[in-house]
Write an enzyme that holds these catalytic residues in place. Structure first.
Site, short mmCIF file in Angstrom:
data_model
loop_
_atom_site.label_atom_id
_atom_site.label_comp_id
_atom_site.label_asym_id
_atom_site.label_seq_id
_atom_site.Cartn_x
_atom_site.Cartn_y
_atom_site.Cartn_z
N CYS A 81 0.83 -1.21 0.00
CA CYS A 81 0.00 0.00 0.00
C CYS A 81 0.86 1.26 0.00
O CYS A 81 1.42 1.64 1.03
CB CYS A 81 -0.91 -0.02 1.22
N CYS A 133 -0.32 4.10 2.24
CA CYS A 133 -0.04 3.88 3.67
C CYS A 133 1.45 4.10 3.98
O CYS A 133 1.79 4.69 5.00
CB CYS A 133 -0.38 2.45 4.10
N ASP A 134 2.33 3.59 3.14
CA ASP A 134 3.75 3.47 3.52
C ASP A 134 4.72 4.31 2.68
O ASP A 134 5.91 4.35 3.00
CB ASP A 134 4.18 1.99 3.43
#
Ligand code: NAP
Length: 314
Positions: A136, A139-140
């Site tokens: 993701c 997200c990261d």
């Protein structure tokens, strides 16, 4: 934990969608029972820092966020059961759900079973998730400022992730197993024209290499034309080869789109069966964020409450 076998609402799944639905249903006195499944807390339990969930300016660890949501739901009376629903019967009313040879009845059902990122199934993959390997970018990506990273896949997801990651990384290399992209022309052109993006063609990853100290730091791949193996260094890898919505239970029961996602009606969580609602990634192939899942869990709870009001004059 003991739980009632006749319910007003049962929620299947315990990610942000399912637990938000549980908070709203519990506060509406619907006494929801949440079947959490094997991965209680859903995909966020596999991530580390979550920095984009509103209300946490310092970020929050994925598993902690899920614990907080569960505690909040339980505070209002939701029952969270660590069991998997094995079968559903939506042709009878009340609906029937099966787990461990038990039959549970419910006047309404909210499906929040989520989706799972597809993985390659190669050596080193599972052990480096969260330590140099992610599924993701939203997200990261932030953790890869000025790094040289690799995105695996040749579809729209891979292009989108790679383009997004150029905001942080110094260089992004898309690793694709063929020499033709599957992505739509517009997405492919955007990636091909991006100066920070390189392509490694005909490269089939076969192993991830890393260690305790540095996490993942290299990819071994096989050239799919010459069969020759090679190793490349990397600061991080994003796997973007698609998602599988967790809809196996509902395949012959509910309407599903061509990518396997549950279909909901318009701006609602209603499925094609009255009284059965869907929220979160199981019905969303586009946004797939914790906060959008939570929002749609809220919608499903309100839809279920209104349905029950009309049906049973609560
Ligand atoms: P996808 O279209 O199925 O593409 C998956 C890619 O991963 C393909 O290039 C495939 O290679 C590769 N792949 C699959 N398994 C692999 C393996 N084991 N090893 C190496 N490579 C592998 O999936 P997606 O990109 O997630 O897209 C899914 C749907 O969502 C599509 O309809 C897409 O248009 C849509 N979507 C749209 C947007 C957008 O419009 N902004 C963004 C994301 C997704 P091959 O090509 O060789 O099969």
């Amino acid at each position: 934990m003991d739980y009632p076998k006749k319910n007003k609402v049962v929620i299947i799944g315990s990610g942000p969608a399912g637990l938000t639905a549980a908070i709203y249903c519990a506060r509406a006195n619907l006494e929801p029972v949440v079947f959490e499944g094997f991965l209680a807390g859903g995909q966020l339990t596999m991530t580390t820092d979550v920095e984009n969930f509103p209300g946490f300016p310092e970020g929050v660890m994925g598993p902690n966020l899920m614990d907080l949501l569960r505690t909040q739901a339980q505070k209002f009376g939701a029952k969270c059961i660590m069991k998997q629903i094995d079968k559903v019967d939506f042709n009878t009313y009340p609906f029937k759900l099966m787990t461990d040879n038990e039959i549970i009845e419910s006047d309404s059902v909210i499906i929040s079973t989520g989706a799972s990122a597809k993985l390659l199934g190669i050596k080193g993959e599972v052990e480096f998730v969260g330590r140099g390997l992610s599924t993701c970018a939203t997200c990261d990506g932030f953790f890869y400022k000025n790094k040289s990273i690799h995105v695996i896949g040749g579809g729209d997801s891979a292009m989108e992730e790679a383009i997004f990651l150029t905001k942080f990384a110094s260089k992004v290399t898309i690793v694709h197993r063929r020499d033709v992209l599957r992505a739509s022309k517009i997405m492919a052109d955007r990636a091909l024209n991006n100066k920070k993006i390189d392509f490694l063609w005909n490269a089939e990853p076969i192993e991830f290499i890393g260690n305790e100290e540095k996490g993942l730091h290299a990819i071994v791949y096989k050239d799919s034309k010459t069969e020759r193996k090679a190793q490349i260094d990397t600061d991080g890898v994003f796997i973007a080869i698609g998602h599988n919505p967790n809809t196996n239970l509902f395949k012959d029961v509910l309407k599903i789109d061509q990518n396997g996602y549950l279909i909901t009606a318009g701006k609602s969580s209603r499925t094609n069966i009255e009284g059965v609602f869907a929220s979160g990634d199981v019905q969303d192939s586009i946004y797939r964020q914790a906060i959008t899942a939570a929002g749609s869990g809220c919608m499903a709870a309100i839809d279920a409450e209104r349905f029950l009001e009309q049906k049973h004059e609560l």
